[in-house]
Motif scaffolding. Structure first.
Motif, PDB file in Angstrom:
ATOM      1  N   ARG A 144       0.821  -1.200   0.000  1.00  0.00           N
ATOM      2  CA  ARG A 144       0.000   0.000   0.000  1.00  0.00           C
ATOM      3  C   ARG A 144       0.865   1.264   0.000  1.00  0.00           C
ATOM      4  NH1 ARG A 144      -3.055   1.482   5.277  1.00  0.00           N
ATOM      5  NH2 ARG A 144      -3.663  -0.723   5.182  1.00  0.00           N
ATOM      6  N   TYR A 145       1.885   1.290   0.850  1.00  0.00           N
ATOM      7  CA  TYR A 145       2.691   2.504   0.953  1.00  0.00           C
ATOM      8  C   TYR A 145       3.582   2.697  -0.272  1.00  0.00           C
ATOM      9  CZ  TYR A 145       1.032   3.542   5.600  1.00  0.00           C
ATOM     10  OH  TYR A 145       0.220   3.886   6.659  1.00  0.00           O
ATOM     11  N   SER A 146       3.964   1.630  -0.929  1.00  0.00           N
ATOM     12  CA  SER A 146       4.702   1.776  -2.186  1.00  0.00           C
ATOM     13  C   SER A 146       3.810   2.381  -3.265  1.00  0.00           C
ATOM     14  CB  SER A 146       5.243   0.418  -2.643  1.00  0.00           C
ATOM     15  OG  SER A 146       6.227  -0.058  -1.754  1.00  0.00           O
ATOM     16  N   VAL A 147       2.535   1.977  -3.286  1.00  0.00           N
ATOM     17  CA  VAL A 147       1.590   2.597  -4.226  1.00  0.00           C
ATOM     18  C   VAL A 147       1.437   4.086  -3.921  1.00  0.00           C
ATOM     19  CG1 VAL A 147      -0.820   2.641  -4.989  1.00  0.00           C
ATOM     20  CG2 VAL A 147       0.349   0.459  -4.691  1.00  0.00           C
ATOM     21  N   TYR A 148       1.387   4.434  -2.627  1.00  0.00           N
ATOM     22  CA  TYR A 148       1.326   5.843  -2.247  1.00  0.00           C
ATOM     23  C   TYR A 148       2.537   6.611  -2.789  1.00  0.00           C
ATOM     24  CZ  TYR A 148      -2.338   4.661   1.183  1.00  0.00           C
ATOM     25  OH  TYR A 148      -3.487   4.238   1.791  1.00  0.00           O
ATOM     26  N   ALA A 149       3.716   5.976  -2.716  1.00  0.00           N
ATOM     27  CA  ALA A 149       4.935   6.639  -3.190  1.00  0.00           C
ATOM     28  C   ALA A 149       4.855   6.940  -4.680  1.00  0.00           C
ATOM     29  CB  ALA A 149       6.157   5.768  -2.889  1.00  0.00           C
ATOM     30  N   PHE A 150       4.372   5.971  -5.465  1.00  0.00           N
ATOM     31  CA  PHE A 150       4.248   6.200  -6.900  1.00  0.00           C
ATOM     32  C   PHE A 150       3.154   7.224  -7.207  1.00  0.00           C
ATOM     33  CE2 PHE A 150       6.597   2.190  -7.216  1.00  0.00           C
ATOM     34  CZ  PHE A 150       7.471   2.493  -8.252  1.00  0.00           C
ATOM     35  N   ALA A 151       2.088   7.220  -6.408  1.00  0.00           N
ATOM     36  CA  ALA A 151       1.040   8.235  -6.598  1.00  0.00           C
ATOM     37  C   ALA A 151       1.596   9.628  -6.340  1.00  0.00           C
ATOM     38  CB  ALA A 151      -0.146   7.948  -5.679  1.00  0.00           C
ATOM     39  N   GLY A 152       2.448   9.756  -5.318  1.00  0.00           N
ATOM     40  CA  GLY A 152       3.089  11.047  -5.053  1.00  0.00           C
ATOM     41  C   GLY A 152       3.980  11.480  -6.193  1.00  0.00           C
ATOM     42  N   SER A 153       4.704  10.520  -6.773  1.00  0.00           N
ATOM     43  CA  SER A 153       5.537  10.830  -7.933  1.00  0.00           C
ATOM     44  C   SER A 153       4.677  11.325  -9.093  1.00  0.00           C
ATOM     45  CB  SER A 153       6.322   9.589  -8.349  1.00  0.00           C
ATOM     46  OG  SER A 153       7.079   9.816  -9.524  1.00  0.00           O
ATOM     47  N   GLY A 154       3.540  10.636  -9.329  1.00  0.00           N
ATOM     48  CA  GLY A 154       2.649  11.064 -10.404  1.00  0.00           C
ATOM     49  C   GLY A 154       2.073  12.446 -10.167  1.00  0.00           C
ATOM     50  N   LEU A 155       1.677  12.711  -8.924  1.00  0.00           N
ATOM     51  CA  LEU A 155       1.144  14.030  -8.597  1.00  0.00           C
ATOM     52  C   LEU A 155       2.145  15.125  -8.947  1.00  0.00           C
ATOM     53  CD1 LEU A 155      -1.067  15.754  -7.100  1.00  0.00           C
ATOM     54  CD2 LEU A 155       0.303  15.425  -5.035  1.00  0.00           C
ATOM     55  N   LEU A 156       3.426  14.886  -8.632  1.00  0.00           N
ATOM     56  CA  LEU A 156       4.428  15.918  -8.859  1.00  0.00           C
ATOM     57  C   LEU A 156       4.819  16.037 -10.329  1.00  0.00           C
ATOM     58  CD1 LEU A 156       6.662  15.613  -5.679  1.00  0.00           C
ATOM     59  CD2 LEU A 156       4.888  17.268  -6.215  1.00  0.00           C
ATOM     60  N   PHE A 157       4.828  14.923 -11.082  1.00  0.00           N
ATOM     61  CA  PHE A 157       5.114  15.133 -12.508  1.00  0.00           C
ATOM     62  C   PHE A 157       3.918  15.788 -13.203  1.00  0.00           C
ATOM     63  CE2 PHE A 157       4.103  10.399 -13.361  1.00  0.00           C
ATOM     64  CZ  PHE A 157       2.968  10.619 -14.131  1.00  0.00           C
ATOM     65  N   GLY A 158       2.714  15.634 -12.633  1.00  0.00           N
ATOM     66  CA  GLY A 158       1.573  16.388 -13.153  1.00  0.00           C
ATOM     67  C   GLY A 158       1.726  17.875 -12.902  1.00  0.00           C
ATOM     68  N   LEU A 159       2.140  18.239 -11.680  1.00  0.00           N
ATOM     69  CA  LEU A 159       2.389  19.650 -11.369  1.00  0.00           C
ATOM     70  C   LEU A 159       3.486  20.222 -12.257  1.00  0.00           C
ATOM     71  CD1 LEU A 159       2.236  19.589  -7.459  1.00  0.00           C
ATOM     72  CD2 LEU A 159       0.615  20.711  -8.996  1.00  0.00           C
ATOM     73  N   ALA A 160       4.555  19.446 -12.440  1.00  0.00           N
ATOM     74  CA  ALA A 160       5.650  19.906 -13.300  1.00  0.00           C
ATOM     75  C   ALA A 160       5.172  20.095 -14.731  1.00  0.00           C
ATOM     76  CB  ALA A 160       6.811  18.912 -13.243  1.00  0.00           C
ATOM     77  N   GLY A 161       4.267  19.216 -15.195  1.00  0.00           N
ATOM     78  CA  GLY A 161       3.733  19.349 -16.548  1.00  0.00           C
ATOM     79  C   GLY A 161       2.911  20.618 -16.724  1.00  0.00           C
TER      80      GLY A 161
END
Length: 339
Positions: A222-239
């Protein structure tokens, strides 16, 4: 007065800790000093500092996004592709579909977080190595980017983009570019999550020893999925920020940011908190890269100097990260504790 033999190992460890923790910030200051002496008329100026803060905002946010999975011992190679897809999707929704820009930005960032979570599900429940899984999903994102743009740039019409949207990148506050404050906000939030909240401590334990993390009751999947979700959130912001910066959709631009992001995340794990990924270390690493690239650029370096600098720095970062991890294991400093 001389120290006793029994105190010398302790002193040596303290010196080594301070060199590891603060060596990279010292290098950033040294680089700035060297380039200021070599280029006194152009480098130590407000314009140069403003340019560094503005131009490096997207790489910094993306590097902070890469830092989250690295803290959990994973790698998200899809961030560059995700950045490219996010920035063309924002422009496509605004330019082609006529969406209000706040809604377009919100949908893209939320979608990027969902894509990141999907990466985590594939890695954790599909039991696929994170390198391979995110390289595969990243390639699929690149295909979607090509489909959305039909391989061509997205160019706004004569009326251009909304001024409020482009102002996300072009505006200034207290004399500094507004994107610099985004980086500070993201870095501060990530520092709080990783260093002060249970989520961050769980990610560090998972990254240090996932088997031990499972034994002590941490739901590692579960927490590894959270980590990847956080990564996605930030590459969305960067985009979103990249779209406001470039104001045209380039289907291949995201790949240029992949290597600098990982250089920042891996090099950042060797400083401030040596041996583990951390937000402040990532910001310092991005600053070192930014100062170095700005300096060699003003010295008249050729176009190939940038990938050469990034590639060499990545090798150094990986080597230093490995050395720091081995040193922590030898000294026993890396043993995980129950949060």
């Amino acid at each position: 007065m001389t120290s006793s033999p029994s105190s010398r190992p302790l002193l040596d460890r303290l010196r080594g800790h301070h060199v590891g923790a603060y060596g990279l910030p010292a290098l950033a200051a040294l680089l700035f000093l060297v380039f200021s002496l070599a280029l006194p008329a152009t480098f130590p100026t407000r314009d140069t500092v403003s340019s560094i803060l503005s131009n490096q905002s997207v790489p910094a946010v993306l590097a902070l996004g890469a830092t989250v999975p690295v803290a959990a011992g994973k790698f998200d190679l899809s961030i560059g592709y995700g950045l490219g897809l996010a920035h063309v999707m924002v422009l496509d929704l605004i330019v082609s579909d006529g969406w209000p820009w706040p809604l377009a930005c919100l949908v893209v960032v939320a979608g990027a977080a969902a894509v990141g979570a999907l990466n985590g599900v594939i890695v954790e429940f599909g039991r696929i190595d994170s390198f391979i899984a995110t390289l595969g999903t990243g390639s699929m994102m690149y295909a979607v980017t090509g489909w959305v743009t039909d391989g061509a740039r997205i160019v706004p019409g004569p009326q251009g983009l909304p001024a409020a949207f482009t102002g996300l990148y072009d505006s200034r506050f207290l004399g500094l570019p507004l994107p610099a404050y985004y980086v500070l906000a993201v870095a501060g939030t990530l520092w709080l999550v990783l260093e002060r909240l249970p989520l961050g401590r769980y990610l560090y334990v998972i990254g240090s020893n996932p088997r031990a993390a499972g034994i002590i009751g941490i739901p590692t999947h579960r927490y590894s999925v959270y980590a990847f979700a956080g990564s996605g959130l930030l590459f969305g912001l960067a985009g979103v920020l990249l779209a406001a910066q470039q104001q045209t959709g380039n289907p291949s631009v995201g790949l240029d940011y992949l290597l600098p992001a990982f250089v920042g995340a891996l090099l950042g794990s060797t400083t401030i908190k040596p041996g583990r990924a951390n937000a402040l270390g990532t910001v310092v690493a991005v600053a070192v890269l930014a100062i170095g690239l700005a300096g060699i650029g003003q010295l008249g370096a050729q176009f190939w100097a940038t990938p050469l600098f990034n590639g060499a720095t990545l090798l150094i970062a990986v080597g230093l990260a490995g050395y720091s991890a081995r040193r922590r294991l030898r000294t026993g400093a890396g043993a995980p504790r129950h949060p």
